[in-house]
Design a protein around this motif. Structure first.
Motif, mmCIF file in Angstrom:
data_model
loop_
_atom_site.group_PDB
_atom_site.id
_atom_site.type_symbol
_atom_site.label_atom_id
_atom_site.label_comp_id
_atom_site.label_asym_id
_atom_site.label_seq_id
_atom_site.Cartn_x
_atom_site.Cartn_y
_atom_site.Cartn_z
ATOM 1 N N VAL A 273 0.833 -1.209 0.000
ATOM 2 C CA VAL A 273 0.000 0.000 0.000
ATOM 3 C C VAL A 273 0.873 1.268 0.000
ATOM 4 C CG1 VAL A 273 -1.979 -1.170 1.029
ATOM 5 C CG2 VAL A 273 -0.403 0.067 2.511
ATOM 6 N N THR A 274 2.072 1.171 0.582
ATOM 7 C CA THR A 274 2.982 2.318 0.522
ATOM 8 C C THR A 274 3.374 2.591 -0.927
ATOM 9 O OG1 THR A 274 3.859 1.634 2.655
ATOM 10 C CG2 THR A 274 5.131 3.264 1.455
ATOM 11 N N ILE A 275 3.700 1.527 -1.642
ATOM 12 C CA ILE A 275 4.067 1.674 -3.058
ATOM 13 C C ILE A 275 2.889 2.207 -3.872
ATOM 14 C CG2 ILE A 275 4.625 0.315 -5.134
ATOM 15 C CD1 ILE A 275 6.432 -1.438 -3.290
ATOM 16 N N PHE A 276 1.718 1.619 -3.667
ATOM 17 C CA PHE A 276 0.540 2.058 -4.444
ATOM 18 C C PHE A 276 0.221 3.526 -4.162
ATOM 19 C CE2 PHE A 276 -0.973 -2.621 -3.898
ATOM 20 C CZ PHE A 276 -0.120 -3.036 -4.911
ATOM 21 N N SER A 277 0.376 3.948 -2.894
ATOM 22 C CA SER A 277 0.037 5.332 -2.561
ATOM 23 C C SER A 277 0.965 6.323 -3.256
ATOM 24 C CB SER A 277 0.100 5.553 -1.048
ATOM 25 O OG SER A 277 1.447 5.654 -0.618
ATOM 26 N N ALA A 315 -9.482 -0.425 -3.998
ATOM 27 C CA ALA A 315 -8.591 0.625 -3.476
ATOM 28 C C ALA A 315 -7.175 0.502 -4.030
ATOM 29 C CB ALA A 315 -8.561 0.558 -1.952
ATOM 30 N N VAL A 316 -6.985 -0.411 -4.991
ATOM 31 C CA VAL A 316 -5.648 -0.641 -5.560
ATOM 32 C C VAL A 316 -5.633 -0.387 -7.072
ATOM 33 C CG1 VAL A 316 -3.857 -2.368 -6.011
ATOM 34 C CG2 VAL A 316 -5.020 -2.322 -3.778
ATOM 35 N N ALA A 332 -1.460 4.330 4.771
ATOM 36 C CA ALA A 332 -1.230 5.082 3.531
ATOM 37 C C ALA A 332 -2.557 5.341 2.813
ATOM 38 C CB ALA A 332 -0.295 4.297 2.623
ATOM 39 N N ILE A 333 -2.510 6.237 1.823
ATOM 40 C CA ILE A 333 -3.716 6.650 1.096
ATOM 41 C C ILE A 333 -3.575 6.362 -0.395
ATOM 42 C CG2 ILE A 333 -5.020 8.688 0.335
ATOM 43 C CD1 ILE A 333 -4.626 9.956 2.996
ATOM 44 N N HIS A 343 -5.856 3.270 3.979
ATOM 45 C CA HIS A 343 -5.410 1.902 4.308
ATOM 46 C C HIS A 343 -4.862 1.944 5.726
ATOM 47 C CE1 HIS A 343 -5.402 0.521 -0.001
ATOM 48 N NE2 HIS A 343 -5.410 1.832 -0.164
ATOM 49 N N ILE A 344 -5.683 1.478 6.660
ATOM 50 C CA ILE A 344 -5.341 1.676 8.072
ATOM 51 C C ILE A 344 -4.827 0.375 8.692
ATOM 52 C CG2 ILE A 344 -6.223 2.419 10.332
ATOM 53 C CD1 ILE A 344 -8.404 3.958 8.708
#
Ligand code: H79
Length: 415
Positions: A273-277, A315-316, A332-333, A343-344
């Motif tokens: 999720v860090t990468i996607f954000s 969300a991806v 991340a968002i 993304h919590i």
């Protein structure tokens, strides 16, 4: 140059929308079981290394199973090593008999089987090709990683390698396996600008829609998208330019029987999720065995990731680089249209008082992605004169998903 950008737009859009791919490092080195640099590390003579081929018989290879594992993990493309630095072609090559069909008892072409299966299951097949390092060929030259134990530098003639092996094999890969999503180049140290340009032209000549990663050259501004360093998560995204991080599940690329240093599923999903954000893709690696099986712990991780992706894919896929500060202490968002996905991390969930500043429009509603009918209570206030809104959430429930739970913030207007 402008034309090429327009020409590639469709492919780049496919690439960024896909977000998630499977890397496969598979070659003769699987039979040694100590990853793909062993020939170099142990200075194994070419004649010795060639003998492995006679014993290489991956009877349990099953293209349908591999493609299913990738698909069920939520991956949209597969990049497999057609030839790694050991010079062994994992496909039927007319150019060079040091290949899986002509020099092993297996005699099948796994790339052909994967191409057919990817077409059936709707994934794009892509090829890794080591264009500069080749420890098997007498005339390949890399500035740091030559085969110095078999071959003398002064006897080398690079164009013998380049024209008689590299270009013909890339041509084979682009003409015999249907449409290819990416040719994934690596370790271009020492390659001239002219030769880098030539290889780009060659790929585009046969398949104009095929993408090329930036590692095709060490010169700047090459390739359709930016390849980050191995396992590198950058501080920032690339703005409008597409990028990708290649990442291992444990610490090795090729099969390594001693490596059980697997990352936890939770830490992989956090990295994802860090990468996607930041607007990036993740190319997550598996290293199948000499029998042709993806190691069981890898399959298990990918199943867990797949369950998460299945629940949270909205969300991806197709999200854009988030305009908010990239990493929060809670997660991340990602963003898409009028939706902001939070993304919590589960350990921040029940204690979670989350505040996000700087929305350009009013928040319409907030809900759980896994249970859209369940509204999450929120407070918002506008910042006077600035026209921005702040959002405050109080999360006191149990986290609804495993690992990371996604809250959707739907806005009235644009971000
Ligand atoms: O394919 C995977 C790696 O084999 C490849 N890129 C990923 C995707 C890669 N090529 N080079 N490198 C990674 C970095 C090279 C590191 C080296 Fe060494 C340091 C080569 C020689 C010294 C450590 C020690 C690795 C081999 C010997």
């Amino acid at each position: 140059m402008q034309e090429q950008i327009v020409e590639n737009k469709k492919s780049i859009d496919w690439f960024t929308e896909s977000r998630f791919g499977m890397f496969i490092h598979w070659g003769l080195y699987a039979a040694i079981g100590k990853s793909e640099w062993t020939m170099y590390g142990q200075k194994i003579p070419v004649k010795e290394y060639e003998k492995i081929a006679a014993t290489f018989n991956p009877k349990r290879f099953n293209a349908k199973e591999w493609v299913s594992v990738a698909k069920e993990a939520g991956m949209k493309y597969i990049v497999i090593t057609a030839k790694h630095h050991d010079g062994f072609a994992m496909f039927k090559s007319e150019t060079e008999p040091f290949n899986i069909v002509d020099s092993t008892p297996f005699e099948r072409d796994p790339l052909k089987e994967l191409a057919e299966e990817c077409a059936i299951q709707g994934l794009k097949l892509c090829f890794y090709y080591s264009h500069v390092i080749d420890w098997h060929h007498p005339h390949s030259i890399h500035e740091h990683c030559n085969n110095t134990w078999d071959y003398q530098l002064e006897e080398k003639s690079f164009y013998n390698y380049w024209n008689r092996l590299v270009k013909p094999q890339i041509t084979e890969l682009l003409t015999q396996y249907g449409p290819i999503g990416i040719i994934w180049f690596d370790t271009a140290g020492g390659l001239s600008k002219k030769d880098s340009e030539e290889i780009v032209q060659l790929v585009k000549k046969y398949q104009p829609d095929c993408l090329i990663n930036s590692r095709v050259s060490h010169w700047p501004n090459f390739g359709d998208y930016q390849s980050k360093g191995d396992n590198e998560i950058p501080m920032y995204g690339e703005g409008t330019k597409a990028w990708e991080t290649p990442m291992t599940l444990n610490k090795s690329w090729g099969y390594n029987e001693q490596d059980d240093n697997y990352k936890t599923t939770e830490s992989i999903i956090r990295k994802m999720v860090t990468i996607f954000s930041k607007g990036g893709n993740l190319l997550l690696n598996v290293g199948p065995t000499s029998l042709g099986e993806i190691p069981i712990p890898s399959v298990e991780k990918l199943k867990e990731i797949g369950a998460w992706m299945n629940e949270n894919g909205e969300a991806v896929y197709g999200t854009k680089e988030s305009p908010f500060p990239y990493e929060f202490d809670w997660g991340a968002i990602t963003v898409k249209g009028k939706k902001v996905y939070l993304h919590i991390q589960n350990n921040k969930w029940s204690t979670g008082s989350i505040r996000i500043n700087g929305f350009k429009s009013k928040v319409k509603k907030v809900y759980l992605l896994s249970e859209p009918h369940l509204n999450v209570p929120f407070e918002q206030n506008s910042v006077e004169f600035v026209g921005l809104y702040n959002l405050h959430l109080n999360l006191q429930n149990e986290p609804p998903s495993e690992f990371i739970s996604v809250v959707v913030v739907e806005l009235e207007g644009e971000l």
